[in-house]
Design a protein around this motif. Structure first.
Motif, PDB file in Angstrom:
ATOM      1  N   LEU A   3      35.879  -7.570  31.917  1.00  0.00           N
ATOM      2  CA  LEU A   3      35.181  -8.649  31.221  1.00  0.00           C
ATOM      3  C   LEU A   3      36.113  -9.835  30.973  1.00  0.00           C
ATOM      4  N   ASN A   4      37.121  -9.986  31.810  1.00  0.00           N
ATOM      5  CA  ASN A   4      38.056 -11.095  31.645  1.00  0.00           C
ATOM      6  C   ASN A   4      37.319 -12.433  31.719  1.00  0.00           C
ATOM      7  N   GLY A   5      37.586 -13.293  30.744  1.00  0.00           N
ATOM      8  CA  GLY A   5      36.963 -14.602  30.700  1.00  0.00           C
ATOM      9  C   GLY A   5      35.592 -14.620  30.065  1.00  0.00           C
ATOM     10  N   LYS A   6      35.070 -13.462  29.682  1.00  0.00           N
ATOM     11  CA  LYS A   6      33.747 -13.379  29.072  1.00  0.00           C
ATOM     12  C   LYS A   6      33.853 -13.443  27.553  1.00  0.00           C
ATOM     13  N   THR A   7      32.782 -13.955  26.936  1.00  0.00           N
ATOM     14  CA  THR A   7      32.699 -13.978  25.475  1.00  0.00           C
ATOM     15  C   THR A   7      31.470 -13.179  25.046  1.00  0.00           C
ATOM     16  N   ALA A   8      31.598 -12.481  23.923  1.00  0.00           N
ATOM     17  CA  ALA A   8      30.523 -11.601  23.462  1.00  0.00           C
ATOM     18  C   ALA A   8      30.307 -11.743  21.973  1.00  0.00           C
ATOM     19  N   LYS A  74      28.636 -21.301  16.005  1.00  0.00           N
ATOM     20  CA  LYS A  74      30.081 -21.230  15.735  1.00  0.00           C
ATOM     21  C   LYS A  74      30.823 -20.631  16.919  1.00  0.00           C
ATOM     22  N   VAL A  75      30.269 -19.587  17.495  1.00  0.00           N
ATOM     23  CA  VAL A  75      30.907 -18.958  18.658  1.00  0.00           C
ATOM     24  C   VAL A  75      30.896 -19.904  19.859  1.00  0.00           C
ATOM     25  N   ALA A  76      29.760 -20.538  20.109  1.00  0.00           N
ATOM     26  CA  ALA A  76      29.653 -21.463  21.240  1.00  0.00           C
ATOM     27  C   ALA A  76      30.615 -22.630  21.093  1.00  0.00           C
ATOM     28  N   GLU A  77      30.780 -23.118  19.876  1.00  0.00           N
ATOM     29  CA  GLU A  77      31.696 -24.230  19.643  1.00  0.00           C
ATOM     30  C   GLU A  77      33.143 -23.805  19.851  1.00  0.00           C
ATOM     31  N   TRP A  79      34.366 -21.117  21.610  1.00  0.00           N
ATOM     32  CA  TRP A  79      34.736 -20.535  22.902  1.00  0.00           C
ATOM     33  C   TRP A  79      34.025 -21.185  24.094  1.00  0.00           C
ATOM     34  N   GLY A  80      33.090 -22.097  23.820  1.00  0.00           N
ATOM     35  CA  GLY A  80      32.487 -22.875  24.898  1.00  0.00           C
ATOM     36  C   GLY A  80      31.355 -22.210  25.648  1.00  0.00           C
ATOM     37  N   ARG A  81      31.149 -20.922  25.437  1.00  0.00           N
ATOM     38  CA  ARG A  81      30.102 -20.212  26.153  1.00  0.00           C
ATOM     39  C   ARG A  81      29.815 -18.884  25.434  1.00  0.00           C
ATOM     40  N   ILE A  82      28.677 -18.286  25.765  1.00  0.00           N
ATOM     41  CA  ILE A  82      28.341 -16.948  25.286  1.00  0.00           C
ATOM     42  C   ILE A  82      27.808 -16.179  26.486  1.00  0.00           C
ATOM     43  N   ASP A  83      28.534 -15.159  26.881  1.00  0.00           N
ATOM     44  CA  ASP A  83      28.178 -14.394  28.073  1.00  0.00           C
ATOM     45  C   ASP A  83      27.405 -13.126  27.750  1.00  0.00           C
ATOM     46  N   ILE A  84      27.673 -12.531  26.599  1.00  0.00           N
ATOM     47  CA  ILE A  84      27.102 -11.224  26.277  1.00  0.00           C
ATOM     48  C   ILE A  84      26.636 -11.219  24.825  1.00  0.00           C
ATOM     49  N   LEU A  85      25.443 -10.734  24.611  1.00  0.00           N
ATOM     50  CA  LEU A  85      24.959 -10.421  23.271  1.00  0.00           C
ATOM     51  C   LEU A  85      24.673  -8.922  23.218  1.00  0.00           C
ATOM     52  N   VAL A  86      25.221  -8.269  22.200  1.00  0.00           N
ATOM     53  CA  VAL A  86      24.847  -6.884  21.914  1.00  0.00           C
ATOM     54  C   VAL A  86      24.149  -6.874  20.556  1.00  0.00           C
ATOM     55  N   SER A  87      22.837  -6.674  20.581  1.00  0.00           N
ATOM     56  CA  SER A  87      22.049  -6.615  19.351  1.00  0.00           C
ATOM     57  C   SER A  87      22.062  -5.174  18.854  1.00  0.00           C
ATOM     58  N   ASN A  88      22.941  -4.907  17.906  1.00  0.00           N
ATOM     59  CA  ASN A  88      23.224  -3.537  17.480  1.00  0.00           C
ATOM     60  C   ASN A  88      22.901  -3.263  16.013  1.00  0.00           C
ATOM     61  N   ALA A  89      22.823  -4.298  15.184  1.00  0.00           N
ATOM     62  CA  ALA A  89      22.631  -4.091  13.743  1.00  0.00           C
ATOM     63  C   ALA A  89      21.386  -3.252  13.482  1.00  0.00           C
ATOM     64  N   LYS A 121      16.810 -15.248  20.898  1.00  0.00           N
ATOM     65  CA  LYS A 121      16.305 -16.623  20.909  1.00  0.00           C
ATOM     66  C   LYS A 121      17.441 -17.629  20.753  1.00  0.00           C
ATOM     67  N   ALA A 122      18.443 -17.282  19.953  1.00  0.00           N
ATOM     68  CA  ALA A 122      19.553 -18.208  19.700  1.00  0.00           C
ATOM     69  C   ALA A 122      20.501 -18.323  20.883  1.00  0.00           C
ATOM     70  N   VAL A 123      20.744 -17.209  21.588  1.00  0.00           N
ATOM     71  CA  VAL A 123      21.723 -17.276  22.687  1.00  0.00           C
ATOM     72  C   VAL A 123      21.105 -17.701  24.019  1.00  0.00           C
ATOM     73  N   LEU A 124      19.805 -17.517  24.193  1.00  0.00           N
ATOM     74  CA  LEU A 124      19.206 -17.781  25.498  1.00  0.00           C
ATOM     75  C   LEU A 124      19.387 -19.221  25.987  1.00  0.00           C
ATOM     76  N   PRO A 125      19.208 -20.247  25.152  1.00  0.00           N
ATOM     77  CA  PRO A 125      19.426 -21.603  25.671  1.00  0.00           C
ATOM     78  C   PRO A 125      20.843 -21.812  26.208  1.00  0.00           C
ATOM     79  N   ILE A 126      21.815 -21.179  25.556  1.00  0.00           N
ATOM     80  CA  ILE A 126      23.204 -21.288  26.016  1.00  0.00           C
ATOM     81  C   ILE A 126      23.372 -20.564  27.342  1.00  0.00           C
ATOM     82  N   MET A 127      22.837 -19.366  27.419  1.00  0.00           N
ATOM     83  CA  MET A 127      22.934 -18.591  28.663  1.00  0.00           C
ATOM     84  C   MET A 127      22.190 -19.279  29.803  1.00  0.00           C
ATOM     85  N   TYR A 128      21.022 -19.839  29.493  1.00  0.00           N
ATOM     86  CA  TYR A 128      20.264 -20.536  30.531  1.00  0.00           C
ATOM     87  C   TYR A 128      21.041 -21.736  31.071  1.00  0.00           C
TER      88      TYR A 128
END
Length: 258
Positions: A3-8, A74-77, A79-89, A121-128
C-alpha cells in the motif's frame, strides 16, 4: 502487493479490529488516519503505530454528517488524497425483539449503517476525482444469517451488504471498488461484552455462550483473530482490478460457508 503511497481512513480504529487493520496497513506502507469517537485513544494508537509509518488521529462521530465531513476534509487537506476507507465503527446491543428499546435500535442502526453511508458519501467525491478508491465495510456473519437477540445488528449488517453493492455499481465508472468483510466471532471488547449479556438473557452459563452460541458452529471451536480480519482487509485494499468488487468474504472458521 503493498500500500505504498496510499492513504486510508479507518473508523473505530483506536482499538479492536480497526486498530489491527490500521497496524496491517501501516506495515504495508499506507498513511493511516485513526478515526474514533475517543480522541485520546485514537491519539495513543496513532502514536504507537507511527514508529513504523505515518499516522494521524481524528475524532469522529460516524453518526454526525458534520463530524464525518470535517474529518475527511482534514485527511484530504493533509495528505492530498484518500485511497481507502474502512468503515469499521460499531457497537452491539442485545434484546428480544419485543423488548428492544427503540432508542437502542436507532443507535445500533445509526453507528453501523448511517456511519457506513455518511463516510462513503464523504469520501466518494474525492475518490471519483482521483478515478480510484477502495471502500471496505465491516460486515459480519450476521450479514448472511440471523441470531436471536440481535435484530438491530443483523438488520444493519444486512443493510451494509446492499449499500456496498450499490456503491460497487455506481463507483465502477470512477475506478472505485467496494467489498465487505464478514467476520465470525472475534474476541474483541465488543464480543467479550456480549458473553455475560447473552448468558443472562438466555439463562445459561458464560462458558455455554462461548462454546455453544458463539463457537458451536465453527469447525474447530476457535475464535477468528484480529490478524485474520486485518489480512482480509489488506487483500481487499490492495487488490488491483474490478474483478473483486461488490463482494463479501466470510472469515469465521467455517461457522458460515457459502
Amino acid at each position: 502487493m503493498d500500500l505504498n503511497g496510499k492513504t486510508a481512513i479507518i473508523t473505530g480504529a483506536a482499538s479492536g479490529l480497526g486498530r489491527a487493520i490500521a497496524k496491517r496497513f501501516v506495515a504495508a506502507g499506507a498513511k493511516v488516519a485513526i478515526a474514533d469517537l475517543n480522541l485520546a485513544a485514537a491519539e495513543t494508537t496513532a502514536k504507537e503505530l507511527s514508529s513504523t509509518g505515518q499516522t494521524m488521529a481524528l475524532v469522529m462521530d460516524v453518526t454526525s454528517e458534520d463530524a464525518v465531513n470535517a474529518g475527511v476534509a482534514k485527511v484530504a487537506e493533509a495528505w492530498g488524497r484518500i485511497d481507502i476507507l474502512v468503515s469499521n465503527a460499531g457497537i452491539q446491543i442485545v434484546h428480544k425483539l419485543e423488548e428492544f428499546p427503540f432508542a437502542d435500535w436507532k443507535k445500533v442502526m445509526a453507528i453501523h449503517l448511517d456511519g457506513a453511508f455518511l463516510t462513503s458519501k464523504a469520501v466518494l467525491p474525492i475518490m471519483y476525482k482521483q478515478n480510484s478508491g477502495q471502500i471496505i465495510f465491516m460486515g459480519s456473519v450476521h450479514s448472511k444469517l440471523a441470531s436471536p437477540l440481535k435484530s438491530a445488528y443483523v438488520a444493519a449488517k444486512h443493510g451494509i451488504m446492499g449499500l456496498a453493492r450499490v456503491i460497487a455499481k455506481e463507483g465502477a465508472a470512477h475506478g472505485v471498488r467496494t467489498n465487505v468483510i464478514c467476520p465470525g466471532f472475534v474476541k474483541t471488547p465488543l464480543v467479550e461484552k456480549q458473553i455475560p449479556e447473552q448468558a443472562k438473557t438466555l439463562g445459561i452459563s458464560e462458558e455455554e455462550v462461548v462454546k455453544k452460541v458463539m463457537l458451536g458452529g465453527t469447525v474447530d471451536g476457535e475464535f477468528t483473530t484480529l490478524e485474520d480480519v486485518a489480512e482480509v482487509a489488506f487483500t481487499f485494499a490492495s487488490f488491483p482490478t474490478n474483478a473483486l468488487t461488490g463482494q463479501s468474504l466470510v472469515v469465521s472458521h467455517g461457522w458460515f460457508m457459502e
